[in-house]
Design a protein around this motif. Structure first.
Motif, PDB file in Angstrom:
ATOM      1  N   THR A   1       0.823  -1.214   0.000  1.00 43.27           N
ATOM      2  CA  THR A   1       0.000   0.000   0.000  1.00 43.27           C
ATOM      3  C   THR A   1       0.857   1.265   0.000  1.00 43.27           C
ATOM      4  O   THR A   1       0.326   2.366  -0.102  1.00 43.27           O
ATOM      5  CB  THR A   1      -0.935   0.045   1.216  1.00 43.27           C
ATOM      6  N   VAL A   2       2.161   1.108   0.130  1.00 45.46           N
ATOM      7  CA  VAL A   2       3.093   2.229   0.197  1.00 45.46           C
ATOM      8  C   VAL A   2       4.222   1.974  -0.789  1.00 45.46           C
ATOM      9  O   VAL A   2       4.605   0.824  -1.024  1.00 45.46           O
ATOM     10  CB  VAL A   2       3.671   2.384   1.627  1.00 45.46           C
ATOM     11  N   ALA A   3       4.745   3.049  -1.370  1.00 44.90           N
ATOM     12  CA  ALA A   3       5.875   2.923  -2.286  1.00 44.90           C
ATOM     13  C   ALA A   3       6.844   4.069  -2.072  1.00 44.90           C
ATOM     14  O   ALA A   3       6.465   5.137  -1.567  1.00 44.90           O
ATOM     15  CB  ALA A   3       5.404   2.900  -3.741  1.00 44.90           C
ATOM     16  N   LEU A   4       8.074   3.837  -2.446  1.00 49.97           N
ATOM     17  CA  LEU A   4       9.041   4.919  -2.554  1.00 49.97           C
ATOM     18  C   LEU A   4       8.793   5.622  -3.880  1.00 49.97           C
ATOM     19  O   LEU A   4       8.747   4.964  -4.928  1.00 49.97           O
ATOM     20  CB  LEU A   4      10.476   4.407  -2.521  1.00 49.97           C
TER      21      LEU A   4
ATOM     22  N   ALA B   1       7.895  -0.490  -4.803  1.00 51.64           N
ATOM     23  CA  ALA B   1       7.070  -1.065  -3.741  1.00 51.64           C
ATOM     24  C   ALA B   1       7.718  -2.359  -3.262  1.00 51.64           C
ATOM     25  O   ALA B   1       8.373  -3.066  -4.027  1.00 51.64           O
ATOM     26  CB  ALA B   1       5.655  -1.335  -4.245  1.00 51.64           C
ATOM     27  N   VAL B   2       7.517  -2.661  -2.002  1.00 50.47           N
ATOM     28  CA  VAL B   2       8.137  -3.819  -1.361  1.00 50.47           C
ATOM     29  C   VAL B   2       7.044  -4.764  -0.888  1.00 50.47           C
ATOM     30  O   VAL B   2       6.021  -4.322  -0.328  1.00 50.47           O
ATOM     31  CB  VAL B   2       9.013  -3.372  -0.170  1.00 50.47           C
ATOM     32  N   GLY B   3       7.249  -6.058  -1.110  1.00 52.01           N
ATOM     33  CA  GLY B   3       6.316  -7.072  -0.626  1.00 52.01           C
ATOM     34  C   GLY B   3       6.403  -7.204   0.883  1.00 52.01           C
ATOM     35  O   GLY B   3       7.336  -7.812   1.420  1.00 52.01           O
ATOM     36  N   GLY B   4       5.461  -6.614   1.581  1.00 51.00           N
ATOM     37  CA  GLY B   4       5.478  -6.553   3.039  1.00 51.00           C
ATOM     38  C   GLY B   4       4.961  -5.198   3.474  1.00 51.00           C
ATOM     39  O   GLY B   4       4.522  -4.387   2.656  1.00 51.00           O
ATOM     40  N   ARG B   5       5.014  -4.932   4.746  1.00 52.25           N
ATOM     41  CA  ARG B   5       4.529  -3.649   5.267  1.00 52.25           C
ATOM     42  C   ARG B   5       5.691  -2.834   5.795  1.00 52.25           C
ATOM     43  O   ARG B   5       6.437  -3.284   6.661  1.00 52.25           O
ATOM     44  CB  ARG B   5       3.496  -3.878   6.378  1.00 52.25           C
ATOM     45  N   ILE B   6       5.869  -1.631   5.237  1.00 54.88           N
ATOM     46  CA  ILE B   6       6.887  -0.717   5.743  1.00 54.88           C
ATOM     47  C   ILE B   6       6.406  -0.170   7.073  1.00 54.88           C
ATOM     48  O   ILE B   6       5.382   0.519   7.153  1.00 54.88           O
ATOM     49  CB  ILE B   6       7.163   0.405   4.731  1.00 54.88           C
ATOM     50  N   ASP B   7       7.113  -0.486   8.130  1.00 46.94           N
ATOM     51  CA  ASP B   7       6.652  -0.239   9.505  1.00 46.94           C
ATOM     52  C   ASP B   7       7.123   1.134   9.974  1.00 46.94           C
ATOM     53  O   ASP B   7       8.069   1.269  10.760  1.00 46.94           O
ATOM     54  CB  ASP B   7       7.158  -1.342  10.427  1.00 46.94           C
ATOM     55  N   VAL B   8       6.450   2.161   9.468  1.00 39.52           N
ATOM     56  CA  VAL B   8       6.732   3.548   9.835  1.00 39.52           C
ATOM     57  C   VAL B   8       5.448   4.152  10.376  1.00 39.52           C
ATOM     58  O   VAL B   8       4.357   3.877   9.857  1.00 39.52           O
ATOM     59  CB  VAL B   8       7.248   4.343   8.615  1.00 39.52           C
TER      60      VAL B   8
ATOM     61  N   GLY C   1      -3.072   9.417   9.799  1.00 37.20           N
ATOM     62  CA  GLY C   1      -3.570   8.216   9.149  1.00 37.20           C
ATOM     63  C   GLY C   1      -2.928   7.857   7.835  1.00 37.20           C
ATOM     64  O   GLY C   1      -3.409   6.960   7.145  1.00 37.20           O
ATOM     65  N   SER C   2      -1.825   8.510   7.458  1.00 35.36           N
ATOM     66  CA  SER C   2      -1.229   8.264   6.143  1.00 35.36           C
ATOM     67  C   SER C   2       0.291   8.334   6.224  1.00 35.36           C
ATOM     68  O   SER C   2       0.863   9.048   7.060  1.00 35.36           O
ATOM     69  CB  SER C   2      -1.747   9.303   5.141  1.00 35.36           C
ATOM     70  N   LEU C   3       0.943   7.604   5.315  1.00 34.89           N
ATOM     71  CA  LEU C   3       2.399   7.680   5.176  1.00 34.89           C
ATOM     72  C   LEU C   3       2.823   8.575   4.017  1.00 34.89           C
ATOM     73  O   LEU C   3       3.994   8.613   3.660  1.00 34.89           O
ATOM     74  CB  LEU C   3       2.989   6.272   4.969  1.00 34.89           C
ATOM     75  N   ALA C   4       1.870   9.294   3.433  1.00 35.17           N
ATOM     76  CA  ALA C   4       2.219  10.178   2.320  1.00 35.17           C
ATOM     77  C   ALA C   4       3.040  11.361   2.823  1.00 35.17           C
ATOM     78  O   ALA C   4       2.687  12.001   3.815  1.00 35.17           O
ATOM     79  CB  ALA C   4       0.952  10.674   1.623  1.00 35.17           C
ATOM     80  N   THR C   5       4.122  11.647   2.135  1.00 37.59           N
ATOM     81  CA  THR C   5       4.982  12.774   2.486  1.00 37.59           C
ATOM     82  C   THR C   5       4.555  14.009   1.710  1.00 37.59           C
ATOM     83  O   THR C   5       4.500  13.997   0.474  1.00 37.59           O
ATOM     84  CB  THR C   5       6.452  12.455   2.166  1.00 37.59           C
TER      85      THR C   5
ATOM     86  N   GLY D   1       4.238  14.078   7.328  1.00 40.44           N
ATOM     87  CA  GLY D   1       4.544  12.727   6.890  1.00 40.44           C
ATOM     88  C   GLY D   1       6.011  12.402   7.101  1.00 40.44           C
ATOM     89  O   GLY D   1       6.788  13.226   7.605  1.00 40.44           O
ATOM     90  N   PRO D   2       6.437  11.202   6.718  1.00 40.78           N
ATOM     91  CA  PRO D   2       7.840  10.825   6.896  1.00 40.78           C
ATOM     92  C   PRO D   2       8.760  11.790   6.145  1.00 40.78           C
ATOM     93  O   PRO D   2       8.407  12.276   5.070  1.00 40.78           O
ATOM     94  CB  PRO D   2       7.908   9.413   6.296  1.00 40.78           C
ATOM     95  N   PRO D   3       9.942  12.066   6.682  1.00 41.08           N
ATOM     96  CA  PRO D   3      10.868  12.959   5.980  1.00 41.08           C
ATOM     97  C   PRO D   3      11.376  12.306   4.697  1.00 41.08           C
ATOM     98  O   PRO D   3      11.380  11.078   4.571  1.00 41.08           O
ATOM     99  CB  PRO D   3      12.000  13.164   6.986  1.00 41.08           C
ATOM    100  N   PRO D   4      11.794  13.121   3.723  1.00 40.15           N
ATOM    101  CA  PRO D   4      12.389  12.547   2.509  1.00 40.15           C
ATOM    102  C   PRO D   4      13.548  11.615   2.858  1.00 40.15           C
ATOM    103  O   PRO D   4      14.280  11.837   3.835  1.00 40.15           O
ATOM    104  CB  PRO D   4      12.877  13.782   1.745  1.00 40.15           C
ATOM    105  N   LEU D   5      13.692  10.569   2.070  1.00 41.67           N
ATOM    106  CA  LEU D   5      14.713   9.559   2.365  1.00 41.67           C
ATOM    107  C   LEU D   5      16.094  10.071   1.981  1.00 41.67           C
ATOM    108  O   LEU D   5      16.274  10.772   0.986  1.00 41.67           O
ATOM    109  CB  LEU D   5      14.384   8.279   1.615  1.00 41.67           C
ATOM    110  N   ARG D   6      17.077   9.672   2.795  1.00 41.92           N
ATOM    111  CA  ARG D   6      18.461  10.081   2.577  1.00 41.92           C
ATOM    112  C   ARG D   6      19.372   8.865   2.672  1.00 41.92           C
ATOM    113  O   ARG D   6      18.983   7.821   3.200  1.00 41.92           O
ATOM    114  CB  ARG D   6      18.886  11.127   3.607  1.00 41.92           C
ATOM    115  N   SER D   7      20.586   9.023   2.184  1.00 41.12           N
ATOM    116  CA  SER D   7      21.580   7.965   2.295  1.00 41.12           C
ATOM    117  C   SER D   7      21.784   7.591   3.758  1.00 41.12           C
ATOM    118  O   SER D   7      21.922   8.457   4.622  1.00 41.12           O
ATOM    119  CB  SER D   7      22.901   8.433   1.672  1.00 41.12           C
ATOM    120  N   GLY D   8      21.769   6.296   4.054  1.00 33.69           N
ATOM    121  CA  GLY D   8      21.944   5.804   5.411  1.00 33.69           C
ATOM    122  C   GLY D   8      20.647   5.447   6.109  1.00 33.69           C
ATOM    123  O   GLY D   8      20.674   4.818   7.171  1.00 33.69           O
TER     124      GLY D   8
END
Length: 332
Positions: A50-53, A115-122, A127-131, A138-145
């Motif tokens: 339900t979530v994707a990068l 998208a990953v098969g499984g649930r990203i546990d964030v 009620g949403s993981l949309a950034t 929402g979650p901060p933009p992804l960075r190296s590390g």
């Protein structure tokens, strides 16, 4: 079973997105969500996520830790490599610990989804993981590390497979729009110019809005209206006469007149135009817009067809195969 998705490199604009954060526009929070909804659904549904990068032109490099992850990739024509194997623009593949999935900008397209098969546990926000990039909701933009925990890991395929999803193929057909809701603020000449001109996506374009470069569109009744709600795809014309197409991170309300609105079926095609890309508009009516969206939703819901990867026709591959079934002497 649990695992982690490791981010070894990330360009600007790599975020987590789900379908969006709805019900909060009245308090100034717009939905966010994917820029290209058909590509997002193609990737997430391929692995039951339900979530994707959401990956922009800066690209991303990913790895798995703890278990092999099923990953689905879909979007623009990006350069996608799993270690030394080149993957098609839409694919499902196993990402084993120690392997690297590298996604870089390709010849066309502006956004790609992983998208990953499984649930990203964030933890969700409202009620949403949309950034929502500009507000920081929402979650901060992804960075190296960064490392994303993945729980309820789904089985991964043994080999990479192609996702045959014809609705993702980019074409040069005009972007379809419905005129309005404030097309009466413009002279007929401006509406004709909107539909006749070739426009280019400007460098000042992001998840909030795409700036278009082309002829100046003049107002017939001023360039201010009583602020009203905005929709993704609305084409606002400020006092400068230069159009802005509002996108996923748009403001909830706006006071510039909206000459037209990109129809739902073409929002993904609009989003995939990168800065410098040319486009044209064509006007359709309500019935055509509804029919186009229904047809596209039906295609996406039916899902892509999984196909094995075609063998690469390298010199080594050809020399390893007996290509001669026999010899005939022309004198016989």
């Amino acid at each position: 079973m649990s695992a982690r998705l490791l981010v070894h490199a990330a360009g600007p604009g790599v975020t987590l997105q789900d379908v969006g954060r709805f019900g909060y526009s009245r308090v100034g929070v717009t939905p966010a969500g994917p820029m290209d909804w058909p590509a997002f659904l193609t990737a997430t549904r391929a692995v039951g996520a339900t979530v994707a990068l959401e990956v922009s032109l800066g690209g991303v490099e990913l790895a798995a830790e703890g278990a092999t992850l099923a990953v689905a990739i879909a979007g623009g024509a990006f350069d996608i490599r799993l270690d030394a194997t080149s993957l098609p623009h839409a694919a499902v593949a196993p990402l084993a610990p120690g392997a690297r999935l590298a996604i870089r900008a390709g010849p066309t397209g502006a956004w790609c989804y992983v998208a990953v098969g499984g649930r990203i546990d964030v933890a969700p926000t409202l009620g949403s993981l949309a950034t929502h990039s500009r507000s920081g909701i929402g979650p901060p933009p992804l960075r190296s590390g960064d490392a994303l925990p993945v729980v309820d890991v789904a089985p991964a395929p043994a080999e990479p497979q192609k996702l045959d999803a014809p609705w993702l193929v980019e074409d040069d057909a005009p972007i379809r729009v419905m005129l309005g809701p404030q097309d009466d603020y413009f002279a007929p000449e401006s509406i004709a110019a909107l539909l006749a001109a070739e426009w280019r996506v400007g460098a000042r374009s992001d998840r909030m809005a795409y700036a278009l470069e082309g002829p100046r569109l003049t107002h017939a009744r001023g360039h201010d209206v009583v602020s009203d709600g905005t929709a993704m795809g609305a084409i606002q014309i400020p006092g400068s006469g230069a159009p802005f197409v509002l996108m996923a991170d748009r403001q909830p309300t706006g006071g510039y007149p909206k000459i037209a609105t990109v129809i739902g079926a073409d929002l993904g095609r609009m989003a995939q135009r990168r800065p410098g890309a040319a486009l044209r508009f064509t006007a359709v009516d309500w019935d055509a817009a509804v029919a186009a969206r229904a047809a596209l939703k039906a295609q996406v819901a039916a899902g892509p067809v999984l196909r094995p990867l075609a063998a690469e026709l390298s010199t080594e591959a050809l020399l390893a195969v007996n290509l001669i079934g026999g010899v005939v002497n022309a004198r016989d």
